[in-house]
Enzyme design. Sequence first.
Site, short mmCIF file in Angstrom:
data_model
loop_
_atom_site.label_atom_id
_atom_site.label_comp_id
_atom_site.label_asym_id
_atom_site.label_seq_id
_atom_site.Cartn_x
_atom_site.Cartn_y
_atom_site.Cartn_z
N ALA A 33 48.26 6.66 54.48
CA ALA A 33 48.27 5.27 55.68
C ALA A 33 47.42 4.32 54.89
CB ALA A 33 47.54 5.87 56.78
N LEU A 34 47.65 3.83 53.85
CA LEU A 34 46.46 2.91 53.00
C LEU A 34 46.52 1.60 53.46
CD1 LEU A 34 47.65 4.08 49.30
CD2 LEU A 34 45.73 5.28 50.83
N HIS A 38 40.97 1.18 51.42
CA HIS A 38 41.50 2.13 50.19
C HIS A 38 41.51 1.25 48.92
CE1 HIS A 38 43.23 4.47 53.60
NE2 HIS A 38 42.53 5.41 53.24
N GLY A 152 34.33 5.96 49.92
CA GLY A 152 33.75 5.01 51.05
C GLY A 152 32.65 5.33 51.97
N LYS A 154 31.87 4.42 54.49
CA LYS A 154 32.22 4.16 56.09
C LYS A 154 32.18 5.67 56.52
CE LYS A 154 35.80 3.53 59.23
NZ LYS A 154 36.49 4.57 59.46
N SER A 190 42.65 3.36 59.22
CA SER A 190 44.38 3.42 59.26
C SER A 190 44.51 3.34 60.89
CB SER A 190 44.59 4.70 58.76
OG SER A 190 44.07 5.06 57.68
N ARG A 191 43.31 3.99 61.79
CA ARG A 191 43.23 3.86 63.14
C ARG A 191 43.30 2.67 63.85
NH1 ARG A 191 40.20 8.87 65.20
NH2 ARG A 191 40.27 10.15 63.25
P1 AMP Z 1 41.04 8.68 54.02
O1 AMP Z 1 42.35 8.42 53.48
O2 AMP Z 1 40.58 8.29 55.37
O3 AMP Z 1 40.61 9.88 53.84
O4 AMP Z 1 39.97 7.75 53.19
C1 AMP Z 1 40.08 7.82 51.72
C2 AMP Z 1 38.92 7.08 51.00
O5 AMP Z 1 38.79 5.63 51.66
C3 AMP Z 1 37.38 7.75 51.52
O6 AMP Z 1 36.63 7.82 50.86
C4 AMP Z 1 37.25 6.62 52.85
O7 AMP Z 1 35.93 6.67 52.86
C5 AMP Z 1 37.46 5.42 52.10
N1 AMP Z 1 37.71 4.35 53.16
C6 AMP Z 1 38.30 4.47 54.37
N2 AMP Z 1 37.91 3.38 55.08
C7 AMP Z 1 37.27 2.36 54.40
C8 AMP Z 1 37.00 1.08 54.12
N3 AMP Z 1 37.02 0.31 55.61
N4 AMP Z 1 36.13 0.63 53.42
C9 AMP Z 1 35.76 1.27 52.20
N5 AMP Z 1 36.34 2.46 51.94
C10 AMP Z 1 36.96 3.12 53.02
#
Ligand code: AMP
Length: 290
Positions: A33-34, A38, A152, A154, A190-191
């Site tokens: 859900a990039l 990401h 991230g 975040k 993604s949300r």
């Molecule tokens: P996820 O696919 O949600 O597991 O996220 C994968 C990576 O992307 C994790 O290291 C998150 O912290 C990072 N990430 C998610 N949202 C953001 C954002 N808005 N800015 C920077 N990194 C992010």
Amino acid sequence: MIQHLTSPQAAQRWCKKIRKQHKTIGYVATMGALHPGHISLIDRARAENDVSIASIFVNPLQFNKAKDLEKYPRDEASDIKQLEIAGVTAVFTGTPEAFLGEARNKTTQELTDPGIYAKGLEGAHRPGHFAGVREVVSRLFSFVGPCRSYFGEKDYQQVQIIRQLAETLPGIEIIPCPTLRECSGLARSSRNLRLSEQGKHQAGIIFSAMQAANALWESGVRTPRLLQSAMLGVLNEGKIELEYAELRDPINWTGKQPESDLKQARVFVAGNIEGVRLIDNMALSAGNQA
Ligand code: AMP
């Protein structure tokens, strides 16, 4: 053309080959859900390494609610296309069995304790979540091996838990990356796709609340309770169903908000808008925009 490795074991072989060529590897773990957040990690991994690799795996162990796992958006073909456009060298995917082995059948209580940064905030609101994260990331690193890995801020507690995990693994360097935001200050996620335009606009209040705390910090206030009040003052004006708005000392982590004045601080907010759960955090410092 991006290389699609269809199992983590294939990725392991690929990474070994790359290291034999004395090339450095930049790694980004994702659940798909990039979005541009990401991609900001990918850009950094590409810029700082000879080759870059990403993984797409929706980790069932980190979902404390079965419904959330079911609802998680999945579009592998579109994600791989985005990674290709972003210039990633390789991506790996695979089944829960291939990624998790026997651990996929364990309860979170049977997994390794994720440590102090799992206490409070997301750890308290999502029981077992960080044990599931720690488990999958330790497995991801066993496949990729020595690399620079980009996470991230975040997900601040997550990145600290992973940093502590990596201290036990030779050759793995964790690079925390700043949160990418929309113009309104809303953290990319993604949300956000599930929010209406109005909901997105309302969600800007999270950033405004964190900025209000930062403005007070800049004026010299160091008392957690007062900084928290500044955030609550803003959040109470909006249409957010608040879960928490708290401060922590990022170095001396505690499960609860400290009472005495802080030398360094970070603010953390979680809440629901239009039924969508949003989280965010920010370091308090002079001139901070991140
Ligand atoms: P996820 O696919 O949600 O597991 O996220 C994968 C990576 O992307 C994790 O290291 C998150 O912290 C990072 N990430 C998610 N949202 C953001 C954002 N808005 N800015 C920077 N990194 C992010």
